[in-house]
Design a protein around this motif. Structure first.
Motif, PDB file in Angstrom:
ATOM      1  N   PRO A 209       5.315  -0.404  -2.911  1.00  0.00           N
ATOM      2  CA  PRO A 209       5.044   0.910  -2.303  1.00  0.00           C
ATOM      3  C   PRO A 209       3.573   1.298  -2.302  1.00  0.00           C
ATOM      4  O   PRO A 209       3.104   1.993  -1.390  1.00  0.00           O
ATOM      5  CB  PRO A 209       5.866   1.878  -3.170  1.00  0.00           C
ATOM      6  CG  PRO A 209       6.949   1.030  -3.750  1.00  0.00           C
ATOM      7  CD  PRO A 209       6.343  -0.320  -3.959  1.00  0.00           C
ATOM      8  N   GLU A 210       2.789   0.862  -3.297  1.00  0.00           N
ATOM      9  CA  GLU A 210       1.398   1.295  -3.401  1.00  0.00           C
ATOM     10  C   GLU A 210       0.428   0.390  -2.649  1.00  0.00           C
ATOM     11  O   GLU A 210      -0.776   0.682  -2.565  1.00  0.00           O
ATOM     12  CB  GLU A 210       0.981   1.376  -4.872  1.00  0.00           C
ATOM     13  CG  GLU A 210       0.929   0.045  -5.604  1.00  0.00           C
ATOM     14  CD  GLU A 210       2.295  -0.415  -6.102  1.00  0.00           C
ATOM     15  OE1 GLU A 210       2.360  -1.466  -6.778  1.00  0.00           O
ATOM     16  OE2 GLU A 210       3.295   0.290  -5.830  1.00  0.00           O
ATOM     17  N   GLN A 211       0.910  -0.701  -2.066  1.00  0.00           N
ATOM     18  CA  GLN A 211       0.014  -1.594  -1.337  1.00  0.00           C
ATOM     19  C   GLN A 211      -0.529  -0.921  -0.078  1.00  0.00           C
ATOM     20  O   GLN A 211       0.149  -0.106   0.560  1.00  0.00           O
ATOM     21  CB  GLN A 211       0.738  -2.891  -0.958  1.00  0.00           C
ATOM     22  CG  GLN A 211       0.915  -3.859  -2.124  1.00  0.00           C
ATOM     23  CD  GLN A 211       1.481  -5.190  -1.663  1.00  0.00           C
ATOM     24  OE1 GLN A 211       2.702  -5.365  -1.605  1.00  0.00           O
ATOM     25  NE2 GLN A 211       0.601  -6.150  -1.350  1.00  0.00           N
ATOM     26  N   ILE A 212      -1.753  -1.289   0.306  1.00  0.00           N
ATOM     27  CA  ILE A 212      -2.430  -0.717   1.475  1.00  0.00           C
ATOM     28  C   ILE A 212      -2.177  -1.618   2.690  1.00  0.00           C
ATOM     29  O   ILE A 212      -2.188  -2.850   2.581  1.00  0.00           O
ATOM     30  CB  ILE A 212      -3.942  -0.578   1.219  1.00  0.00           C
ATOM     31  CG1 ILE A 212      -4.200   0.203  -0.075  1.00  0.00           C
ATOM     32  CG2 ILE A 212      -4.629   0.115   2.401  1.00  0.00           C
ATOM     33  CD1 ILE A 212      -3.658   1.619  -0.051  1.00  0.00           C
ATOM     34  N   LEU A 213      -1.992  -1.006   3.845  1.00  0.00           N
ATOM     35  CA  LEU A 213      -1.654  -1.771   5.046  1.00  0.00           C
ATOM     36  C   LEU A 213      -2.738  -2.763   5.440  1.00  0.00           C
ATOM     37  O   LEU A 213      -2.440  -3.836   5.973  1.00  0.00           O
ATOM     38  CB  LEU A 213      -1.385  -0.823   6.218  1.00  0.00           C
ATOM     39  CG  LEU A 213      -0.178   0.109   6.097  1.00  0.00           C
ATOM     40  CD1 LEU A 213       0.133   0.741   7.450  1.00  0.00           C
ATOM     41  CD2 LEU A 213       1.048  -0.605   5.557  1.00  0.00           C
ATOM     42  N   GLN A 214      -4.006  -2.413   5.209  1.00  0.00           N
ATOM     43  CA  GLN A 214      -5.070  -3.325   5.608  1.00  0.00           C
ATOM     44  C   GLN A 214      -5.016  -4.642   4.829  1.00  0.00           C
ATOM     45  O   GLN A 214      -5.575  -5.655   5.260  1.00  0.00           O
ATOM     46  CB  GLN A 214      -6.429  -2.668   5.426  1.00  0.00           C
ATOM     47  CG  GLN A 214      -6.792  -2.318   4.005  1.00  0.00           C
ATOM     48  CD  GLN A 214      -8.118  -1.580   3.939  1.00  0.00           C
ATOM     49  OE1 GLN A 214      -8.725  -1.289   4.974  1.00  0.00           O
ATOM     50  NE2 GLN A 214      -8.567  -1.272   2.729  1.00  0.00           N
ATOM     51  N   ASP A 215      -4.306  -4.646   3.698  1.00  0.00           N
ATOM     52  CA  ASP A 215      -4.131  -5.872   2.933  1.00  0.00           C
ATOM     53  C   ASP A 215      -2.906  -6.668   3.387  1.00  0.00           C
ATOM     54  O   ASP A 215      -2.751  -7.833   3.012  1.00  0.00           O
ATOM     55  CB  ASP A 215      -3.988  -5.545   1.438  1.00  0.00           C
ATOM     56  CG  ASP A 215      -5.228  -4.878   0.860  1.00  0.00           C
ATOM     57  OD1 ASP A 215      -6.328  -5.179   1.353  1.00  0.00           O
ATOM     58  OD2 ASP A 215      -5.084  -4.061  -0.060  1.00  0.00           O
TER      59      ASP A 215
END
Length: 446
Positions: free
Chosen positions: A190-196
């Motif tokens: 849930p905390e991952q960023i979309l750009q990654d």
């Protein structure tokens, strides 16, 4: 489906409307549309009115243009406006393409401002472009979103989006910078960023990309949708696989009609009146009729030879028929290859040489059999050899013409399907008869 249509018609004629609603409720929208299409015109509007509003909108998008227009006339204006307003922009634009200009103007003015703007945007692009078939109902995300934020946004927009399985990432200026799938979000933390998570190399279309090219791309990469960007790389819509499948079907239909010498403008051929059908066919038939006068002229010019050896005339249908078939085979494979991209214009020399060798091989195989058969029939080796050698020459000529002429039409920016079987056959008829009679004159010494 025919049994379903018959049972539904019986219920409607008996006025058992509750039973009709129960009957239609579990059916898929496409199946309901097919059943309504097959009903008599007097019952189509009745059946359509019995559908729940949300179902009616979905069913309306699947109906044939003919039935859509009929329902526009039969339904009360508020009902029509509500259905039109809630259609997806690409389906609405497709419907407007089929309607008279006056009706389109009246309906457009009564749409909500947002839907009017979306429809005007699509109708502003060329008819055969990706911009015309795209929809503006998609989910756009920011690269700085977390997975949790992205999923929350998808939940809010899911009901108003064409698809949520392919997602596009934009910067602050709405430039397309990446893409990812719903699967990518579901399996991420849930905390991952979309750009990654996003893919930065995105296959996309321009608004003016030809829709046939768009269909090839989605077929090649097995995507469910392709993003459509404007000249400044801003995302303006998506082209989905259901619309591009319709494009493939329409293009194939047009090519088949063209190959058969029938003019096509995209309308339903079997719903067109007979005078229009005759007009579509007579143009090409007239052209072919004029071209075939060349065969008559060749035969007339060799009348003296035919008078001395009358039996030569008996083999003319056999030779030009075989040559026409060889030419039609070559033209068919080349035209199909050009249309699918399997054959490229720079391969012209190789393709023509390959087909020429195939034509020569076919000519030799057929020529041997025809020579023996002609001798059995006429007991004349001169006539038999004239027929056999002519068939070899005609097969070679037909294969070269059948493979070369589609490339010529492609170079002239014309549809290669125009150089189809009827035209190839006509050309081979003229040249084939001339070749046959010249060969016969040489062998028989006349």
């Amino acid at each position: 489906m025919k049994a379903t249509q018959t049972q539904l018609q019986t219920l409607l004629e008996a006025g058992q409307f509750d039973a009709v609603q129960t009957w239609l409720e579990p059916m898929l929208s496409a199946d309901v549309a097919e059943v309504i299409d097959e009903l008599p015109e007097t019952l189509q509007a009745v059946a359509f009115r019995l559908l729940p509003k949300n179902d009616a909108i979905a069913v309306y998008e699947y109906l044939s243009p003919r039935v859509q227009q009929a329902l526009l006339e039969d339904l009360k204006n508020p009902d029509v406006l509500d259905i039109i307003d809630r259609m997806s922009p690409d389906d609405r634009a497709h419907l407007f393409d089929e309607l008279p200009a006056k009706v389109v103007r009246r309906l457009t003015l009564q749409l909500s401002p947002a839907e009017r703007e979306a429809t005007a945007l699509l109708l502003g692009y060329p008819p055969d472009s990706a911009g015309r078939i795209m929809t503006s109902e998609f989910v756009a995300l920011r690269a700085t979103y977390t997975v949790e934020q992205a999923l929350a946004r998808i939940r809010r927009l899911a009901d108003t989006s064409e698809t949520i399985y392919t997602l596009y990432v934009l910067d602050n200026a709405r430039h397309l910078i990446g893409a990812l799938s719903l699967r990518d979000l579901v399996v991420a933390q849930p905390e991952q960023i979309l750009q990654d998570l996003m893919r930065r190399e995105v296959i996309y279309l321009h608004t003016h990309t030809d829709r046939e090219q768009a269909a090839r791309l989605i077929q090649r990469y097995d995507f469910l949708a392709l993003p459509v960007v404007d000249s400044e790389q801003r995302l303006v819509g998506i082209a989905t696989i259901d619309d591009l499948i319709d494009v493939i079907e329409a293009e194939d239909t047009e090519d088949i009609y063209t190959a058969g010498g029938v003019q096509s403008r995209g309308e339903d051929y079997f719903q067109t009146n007979l005078f229009a059908v005759a007009r579509k066919r007579v143009v090409w038939l007239f052209v072919l009729l004029l071209a075939n006068t060349g065969t008559s002229a060749v035969i007339k010019s060799q009348a003296a030879l035919l008078e001395q050896v009358v039996v030569l005339a008996a083999f003319i249908p056999l030779l030009i028929g075989a040559g026409g078939n060889v030419g039609a085979q070559s033209s068919t494979v080349v035209i199909r290859g050009l249309n699918t991209g399997e054959v490229r214009p720079e391969q012209m020399g190789y393709i023509i040489a390959r087909e020429a060798l195939a034509g020569l091989l076919l000519g030799v195989l057929l020529g041997v059999m025809v020579t023996l058969w002609a001798f059995v029939l006429q007991r004349s080796w001169g006539v038999a050899l004239a027929v056999g050698i002519s068939l070899v020459a005609i097969s070679l000529l037909a294969a070269v013409a059948g493979s070369a002429l589609p490339f010529l039409f492609k170079a002239l920016k014309l549809d290669p399907a125009l150089m189809s079987a009827p035209f190839i056959t006509t050309a081979v008829d003229v040249l084939g008869v001339l070749t046959y009679l010249k060969v016969a004159r040489l062998i028989l010494g006349i």
